[in-house]
Scaffold this active site. Structure first.
Site, PDB file in Angstrom:
ATOM      1  N   CYS A   1      61.134 -34.732  92.480  1.00 39.95           N
ATOM      2  CA  CYS A   1      61.330 -35.676  93.575  1.00 39.95           C
ATOM      3  C   CYS A   1      60.176 -35.067  94.835  1.00 39.95           C
ATOM      4  CB  CYS A   1      62.795 -35.317  94.235  1.00 39.95           C
ATOM      5  SG  CYS A   1      62.577 -35.914  95.582  1.00 39.95           S
TER       6      CYS A   1
ATOM      7  N   ASP B   1      60.269 -34.640  97.914  1.00 35.00           N
ATOM      8  CA  ASP B   1      60.958 -33.662  98.949  1.00 35.00           C
ATOM      9  C   ASP B   1      60.387 -32.560  99.623  1.00 35.00           C
ATOM     10  OD1 ASP B   1      62.659 -32.009 100.683  1.00 35.00           O
ATOM     11  OD2 ASP B   1      64.507 -34.249  99.889  1.00 35.00           O
TER      12      ASP B   1
ATOM     13  N   ARG C   1      60.963 -30.775 100.395  1.00 33.39           N
ATOM     14  CA  ARG C   1      61.259 -28.580 100.804  1.00 33.39           C
ATOM     15  C   ARG C   1      61.662 -28.386  99.145  1.00 33.39           C
ATOM     16  NH1 ARG C   1      66.947 -31.352 103.541  1.00 33.39           N
ATOM     17  NH2 ARG C   1      66.274 -32.569 101.793  1.00 33.39           N
TER      18      ARG C   1
ATOM     19  N   HIS D   1      66.936 -32.263  92.775  1.00 27.98           N
ATOM     20  CA  HIS D   1      67.740 -31.105  93.562  1.00 27.98           C
ATOM     21  C   HIS D   1      68.426 -31.447  94.192  1.00 27.98           C
ATOM     22  CE1 HIS D   1      66.737 -33.287  97.539  1.00 27.98           C
ATOM     23  NE2 HIS D   1      64.986 -33.950  96.958  1.00 27.98           N
TER      24      HIS D   1
ATOM     25  N   CYS E   1      69.823 -34.523  97.465  1.00 29.89           N
ATOM     26  CA  CYS E   1      68.676 -35.805  97.597  1.00 29.89           C
ATOM     27  C   CYS E   1      68.964 -36.719  98.270  1.00 29.89           C
ATOM     28  CB  CYS E   1      67.722 -35.898  96.178  1.00 29.89           C
ATOM     29  SG  CYS E   1      66.787 -36.432  95.766  1.00 29.89           S
TER      30      CYS E   1
HETATM   31 CO    CO Z   1      65.229 -35.800  96.814  1.00 26.09          CO
END
Ligand code: CO
Length: 211
Positions: A43, A45, A47, A99, A102
């Site tokens: 992803c 993302d 993080r 993750h 999400c």
């Molecule tokens: Co995500």
């Protein structure tokens, strides 16, 4: 204070110096050859920094990231990455890593209008449709999100394996395993969903290509 672009250049210089202080050949070795054994599909993302969470240096991990780690059957971008990784770099492991919690998965579970991205999230809505009872039998919204994070990874592992690229590689005798993992934002740990696909027999007959 959020870092400015100038701060990033400063940090970059410090990082490059710290690498050279441990190994003066660090960059000269890397500039000649790239031979990662792993392709990471994860992803976008912020993080979930791929290299960092598996402790890999530059040169060790080939990476593709998009919203909610989706592998659509005909996405030219993702397929180009997979083909390059398999046919040129010779990766042996492809890891689809989702993750928990999400945002893309959470958005797909709702019916709000997010504009164009809803067309992208429709790939995840396909997974919801096919697992509707299991997901909505869960009473807690967070549980539904997290289970869908897992089910989405499982679907995308299958989608990687179904590609003509991976099927061809297996037929040509290459050893490639597609893995499905999920990362916990809360504890920094990876879980193996144990849904590895590593040969043609694991592909549904509807998708098998024979030459
Ligand atoms: Co995500």
């Amino acid at each position: 204070m959020k870092p400015t672009p100038e701060d990033l250049f400063k940090r970059n210089q410090e990082w490059a110096e710290s690498k050279l202080s441990k190994d003066s050949q660090f960059f000269s070795k890397l500039s000649n050859i790239q031979s990662p054994k792993y392709l990471w599909i994860g992803c976008s993302d912020s993080r979930v920094p791929a290299n960092e969470i598996v402790g890999m240096d530059p040169g060790e991990l080939f990476v593709h990231r998009n919203v909610a780690n989706v592998v659509p059957h005909s996405d030219a971008n993702c397929l180009a990455v997979i083909q390059y990784a398999v046919e040129i770099l010779g990766v042996e492991h492809i890891v689809v890593t989702g993750h928990y919690n999400c945002g893309g998965i959470r958005a797909a579970l709702g019916d709000a209008d997010h504009g164009q991205i809803d067309n992208w999230l429709a790939h995840i809505k396909d997974v919801i449709k096919d697992n509707y009872e299991e997901i909505f039998d869960l009473k807690d919204e967070q549980e539904r999100v997290d289970r869908l994070c897992e089910l989405n990874v499982i679907r995308q592992v299958s989608n990687v394996a179904k590609t003509s690229i991976i099927q061809n590689a297996w037929r040509n005798g290459k050893s490639i395993t597609v893995h499905g993992w999920v990362y916990g934002l809360n504890d920094g740990l990876l879980r193996d969903l144990k849904v590895d696909i590593s040969n043609l027999e694991q592909i549904h007959p509807a998708f098998q290509i024979n030459s």
